[in-house]
Design a protein around this motif. Structure first.
Motif, PDB file in Angstrom:
ATOM      1  N   ARG A 136      -2.904   4.750  -1.541  1.00 47.65           N
ATOM      2  CA  ARG A 136      -2.899   3.383  -1.021  1.00 47.65           C
ATOM      3  C   ARG A 136      -2.873   2.370  -2.176  1.00 47.65           C
ATOM      4  O   ARG A 136      -2.143   1.400  -2.166  1.00 47.65           O
ATOM      5  CB  ARG A 136      -4.158   3.186  -0.161  1.00 47.65           C
ATOM      6  N   GLU A 146       1.675   3.400   3.072  1.00 50.05           N
ATOM      7  CA  GLU A 146       2.199   2.795   4.298  1.00 50.05           C
ATOM      8  C   GLU A 146       3.719   2.750   4.257  1.00 50.05           C
ATOM      9  O   GLU A 146       4.345   1.694   4.257  1.00 50.05           O
ATOM     10  CB  GLU A 146       1.576   1.417   4.501  1.00 50.05           C
ATOM     11  N   HIS A 174       2.932  -3.877   6.897  1.00 51.59           N
ATOM     12  CA  HIS A 174       1.891  -2.861   6.667  1.00 51.59           C
ATOM     13  C   HIS A 174       1.780  -1.953   7.880  1.00 51.59           C
ATOM     14  O   HIS A 174       2.290  -2.262   8.946  1.00 51.59           O
ATOM     15  CB  HIS A 174       0.533  -3.537   6.463  1.00 51.59           C
ATOM     16  N   SER A 175       1.052  -0.838   7.708  1.00 51.37           N
ATOM     17  CA  SER A 175       0.683  -0.053   8.876  1.00 51.37           C
ATOM     18  C   SER A 175      -0.774   0.323   8.735  1.00 51.37           C
ATOM     19  O   SER A 175      -1.306   0.391   7.627  1.00 51.37           O
ATOM     20  CB  SER A 175       1.559   1.194   9.006  1.00 51.37           C
ATOM     21  N   HIS A 220       0.857  -1.187   0.000  1.00 50.23           N
ATOM     22  CA  HIS A 220       0.000   0.000   0.000  1.00 50.23           C
ATOM     23  C   HIS A 220       0.892   1.236   0.000  1.00 50.23           C
ATOM     24  O   HIS A 220       1.735   1.406   0.886  1.00 50.23           O
ATOM     25  CB  HIS A 220      -0.919  -0.006   1.228  1.00 50.23           C
TER      26      HIS A 220
HETATM   27 ZN   LIG Z   1      -1.580  -2.213   4.142  1.00 48.71          ZN
END
Ligand SMILES: [Zn+2]
Length: 330
Positions: free
Chosen positions: A120, A71, A189-190, A68
């Motif tokens: 994203r 992120e 991820h975040s 994404h």
């Molecule tokens: Zn993500």
């Protein structure tokens, strides 16, 4: 339009620097290109091999980030980690790499177009973690993936995007043919929330995946023996269910095509997702909620601490590849 281009260039310079740091033990490859942006740019998707060629073939560990585009914390955690284990003067230096005991394969920016566009999704508006084509049972409406419009977030797309196919080629090339080995693979991820999650499959269903007993033992080991107890471990579906998770598709493919069809197969491809919770500093910075990137990335003042705070966990995770299947199945 490419507001994130400078950031992308900065990360790519760091990747080249990691290549230098690893010297003869490090190689760079390309796994294809991103989707074109509306301005006609496409970005190469690079991967790194770190370790002897034999170790890459027999004992690989996988690291993926930048699925994404917003992120960027995940990308920076991964680049920091690779610098940490490759720098001879660092306390995290991993001698196992030069000794040929384990090999690291890393794909630090799967979605370079998303990073460059500060979005994203990829340049076609597709959320790559909704793009595998796998249908979920009872997904969250909208957030769980939809086919309404690429102008809306969490769009599933039609067919796999070039970035998703690049990740599939990466997984296929490095992990599917390896026998007699534990193959830990982590995707960084975040997101929402105040705590860090370590998720294993499935995202699509609350049914336990084939390797749930192994994942549970590994979670116990990481939490209790290695002391990584600030993470919440579990199947992703315990948090929420989504359509189109790429790891669901790759994992199912591995179980169906390899474990179930090969006698005495003693390897396991074990993907996990690390979701770094970035809401913990919202109390200090409530205005963050209103900034586009705010809810996906921690505030500046906490960044250094956040980035380096994952080194030991990732190192212990990588070292799981030195274990054997029977240690987890007894
Ligand atoms: Zn993500």
């Amino acid at each position: 339009m490419l507001r994130g281009l400078r950031r992308l260039n900065r990360y790519e310079r760091r990747i080249l620097n990691i290549l230098k740091l690893g010297g003869k033990y490090t190689r760079i490859n390309q796994f294809g290109f991103s989707r074109k942006t509306s301005d006609g740019f496409r970005f190469p998707i690079h991967s790194l091999e770190i370790g002897t060629e034999k170790a890459i073939k027999s004992n690989p560990v996988g690291f993926v980030a930048g699925v994404h585009g917003l992120e960027t914390v995940g990308i920076r955690i991964l680049l920091d980690f690779l610098e940490y284990i490759l720098d001879k003067n660092s306390e995290g230096f991993l001698p196992e790499i030069k000794k040929g005991k384990l090999g690291i394969v890393a794909l630090p920016i799967l979605n370079p177009g998303g990073v460059a566009l500060k979005s994203r999704s990829n340049p076609a508006g597709v959320d790559l973690m909704r793009n595998s084509g796998v249908d979920a049972e009872d997904p969250l409406p909208f957030f769980g993936g939809h086919r309404i419009s690429p102008k809306l977030p969490y769009y599933r797309g039609n067919g796999m995007e070039p970035e998703s196919r690049a990740l599939y080629r990466f997984v296929h090339k490095y992990f599917y043919d390896v026998n007699h080995s534990i193959i830990p693979v982590i995707d960084l991820h975040s997101g929402f929330g105040t705590i860090d999650h370590v998720w294993w499959p499935f995202a699509k269903s609350k049914n336990p995946c084939f390797d749930t007993p192994i994942y549970e033992k590994m979670a116990y080991y990481l939490r209790t023996v290695k002391g990584h107890d600030r993470f919440k471990y579990g199947a992703q579906s315990e948090t929420y269910t989504t359509h189109g998770d790429l790891w669901d598709r790759f994992y199912d493919h591995y179980v169906d095509q390899i474990i179930n069809t090969t006698k005495n197969w003693t390897a396991r491809f074990l993907p996990i997702t690390l979701e770094v919770g970035t809401w913990s500093d919202l109390k200090q910075n409530p205005e963050k909620l209103f900034r586009k990137r705010g809810i996906f990335n921690p505030g500046k003042e906490n960044k250094i601490e956040t980035i380096t705070g994952y080194r030991e966990f990732l190192r212990d995770f990588a070292l799981l590849s030195l274990t054997k299947l029977n240690q987890w199945t007894q």
